[in-house]
Design a protein around this motif. Sequence first.
Motif, short mmCIF file in Angstrom:
data_model
loop_
_atom_site.label_atom_id
_atom_site.label_comp_id
_atom_site.label_asym_id
_atom_site.label_seq_id
_atom_site.Cartn_x
_atom_site.Cartn_y
_atom_site.Cartn_z
N THR A 9 -7.98 8.22 17.40
CA THR A 9 -6.86 7.36 17.72
C THR A 9 -6.61 6.38 16.58
OG1 THR A 9 -7.43 7.52 20.04
CG2 THR A 9 -5.94 5.76 19.43
N GLY A 10 -7.67 5.80 16.03
CA GLY A 10 -7.53 4.84 14.93
C GLY A 10 -6.94 5.48 13.69
N SER A 11 -7.39 6.68 13.35
CA SER A 11 -6.86 7.35 12.16
C SER A 11 -5.41 7.78 12.37
CB SER A 11 -7.72 8.54 11.78
OG SER A 11 -7.68 9.52 12.80
N ARG A 12 -5.08 8.16 13.60
CA ARG A 12 -3.71 8.55 13.89
C ARG A 12 -2.78 7.34 13.77
NH1 ARG A 12 -2.46 10.04 19.61
NH2 ARG A 12 -4.66 10.47 19.54
N LEU A 13 -3.25 6.18 14.25
CA LEU A 13 -2.44 4.97 14.15
C LEU A 13 -2.28 4.52 12.71
CD1 LEU A 13 -3.66 2.89 17.20
CD2 LEU A 13 -1.51 4.12 16.96
N SER A 14 -3.34 4.62 11.91
CA SER A 14 -3.22 4.21 10.51
C SER A 14 -2.32 5.18 9.75
CB SER A 14 -4.60 4.12 9.86
OG SER A 14 -5.20 5.39 9.82
N ALA A 15 -2.39 6.47 10.05
CA ALA A 15 -1.51 7.43 9.40
C ALA A 15 -0.06 7.18 9.79
CB ALA A 15 -1.91 8.85 9.78
N LEU A 16 0.18 6.82 11.06
CA LEU A 16 1.53 6.51 11.51
C LEU A 16 2.04 5.27 10.80
CD1 LEU A 16 3.85 7.13 13.46
CD2 LEU A 16 2.72 5.66 15.13
N HIS A 17 1.18 4.27 10.62
CA HIS A 17 1.57 3.05 9.92
C HIS A 17 1.96 3.36 8.47
CE1 HIS A 17 1.77 -1.12 8.83
NE2 HIS A 17 0.88 -0.92 7.87
N GLU A 18 1.18 4.21 7.80
CA GLU A 18 1.49 4.58 6.42
C GLU A 18 2.82 5.32 6.34
OE1 GLU A 18 -1.73 6.80 4.87
OE2 GLU A 18 -3.15 5.14 5.05
N LEU A 19 3.08 6.22 7.28
CA LEU A 19 4.34 6.96 7.26
C LEU A 19 5.53 6.05 7.49
CD1 LEU A 19 3.42 10.20 9.22
CD2 LEU A 19 3.99 10.00 6.79
N THR A 20 5.42 5.13 8.43
CA THR A 20 6.55 4.23 8.69
C THR A 20 6.76 3.26 7.55
OG1 THR A 20 5.12 2.72 9.91
CG2 THR A 20 6.33 4.35 11.19
N GLU A 21 5.68 2.83 6.89
CA GLU A 21 5.83 1.92 5.77
C GLU A 21 6.47 2.63 4.57
OE1 GLU A 21 2.85 -1.23 4.87
OE2 GLU A 21 2.53 0.06 3.15
N ARG A 22 6.12 3.87 4.34
CA ARG A 22 6.64 4.61 3.20
C ARG A 22 8.09 5.03 3.40
NH1 ARG A 22 4.18 10.16 2.34
NH2 ARG A 22 2.93 9.22 3.94
N ALA A 23 8.49 5.34 4.61
CA ALA A 23 9.81 5.90 4.86
C ALA A 23 10.84 4.85 5.27
CB ALA A 23 9.71 6.94 5.97
N CYS A 24 10.54 3.58 5.08
CA CYS A 24 11.45 2.52 5.51
C CYS A 24 12.58 2.34 4.49
CB CYS A 24 10.69 1.22 5.69
SG CYS A 24 11.76 -0.09 6.19
N ASN A 25 13.81 2.46 4.93
CA ASN A 25 14.97 2.27 4.06
C ASN A 25 15.82 1.09 4.50
OD1 ASN A 25 14.34 4.48 2.44
ND2 ASN A 25 15.25 5.87 3.91
N ASP A 26 15.24 0.19 5.27
CA ASP A 26 15.94 -0.99 5.74
C ASP A 26 16.22 -1.90 4.55
OD1 ASP A 26 16.95 -3.01 7.30
OD2 ASP A 26 14.99 -3.79 7.87
N PRO A 27 17.46 -2.38 4.37
CA PRO A 27 17.79 -3.21 3.20
C PRO A 27 16.97 -4.50 3.12
CG PRO A 27 19.78 -2.54 4.33
CD PRO A 27 18.64 -2.07 5.16
N HIS A 28 16.65 -5.10 4.26
CA HIS A 28 15.87 -6.33 4.24
C HIS A 28 14.46 -6.07 3.74
CE1 HIS A 28 19.05 -8.46 6.28
NE2 HIS A 28 19.09 -7.50 7.19
N ARG A 29 13.87 -4.99 4.18
CA ARG A 29 12.52 -4.66 3.73
C ARG A 29 12.51 -4.21 2.27
NH1 ARG A 29 9.94 -1.69 9.03
NH2 ARG A 29 10.24 -3.47 10.40
N MET A 30 13.55 -3.53 1.85
CA MET A 30 13.64 -3.13 0.45
C MET A 30 13.74 -4.37 -0.44
SD MET A 30 16.13 0.18 0.83
CE MET A 30 16.40 0.39 -0.90
N ARG A 31 14.50 -5.36 0.00
CA ARG A 31 14.63 -6.61 -0.74
C ARG A 31 13.29 -7.36 -0.76
NH1 ARG A 31 18.23 -9.31 2.25
NH2 ARG A 31 19.84 -7.86 1.59
N ALA A 32 12.57 -7.30 0.35
CA ALA A 32 11.27 -7.95 0.42
C ALA A 32 10.28 -7.30 -0.55
CB ALA A 32 10.73 -7.90 1.84
N ARG A 33 10.25 -5.96 -0.61
CA ARG A 33 9.35 -5.28 -1.54
C ARG A 33 9.75 -5.58 -2.99
NH1 ARG A 33 8.12 -4.24 3.11
NH2 ARG A 33 7.43 -6.36 2.84
#
Length: 98
Positions: A9-33
């Motif tokens: 469960t922990g590895s699945r959650l961390s993998a999901l977190h990595e996928l959502t962080e990498r695939a984020c195209n939200d303009p606010h988050r892009m500006r933050a990065r």
Amino acid sequence: MSTLVRNATGSRLSALHELTERACNDPHRMRARKTEAMIIAIMPQRAWLSCTAVSRLIGAADDRKTRARLDRLARDGKVERKREQGTHGAVYLFRRLS
């Protein structure tokens, strides 16, 4: 619950977190990065700077957003944070890790 299930469960959650962080195209988050990358690029390595100093260094208009970016970089281990007593209360100082 067995340890195998907890680890899975922990590895699945961390993998999901990595996928959502990498695939984020939200303009606010892009500006933050982009702001975080600018902080890392411009910030000197050995000098301790306050949030206001970092904000002025990168030319940002708002200290609160800069503080949020610095907190995230500290959480990710890219900058170091320490707390000291200033003239008006507690102040956080940041420096880039070498």
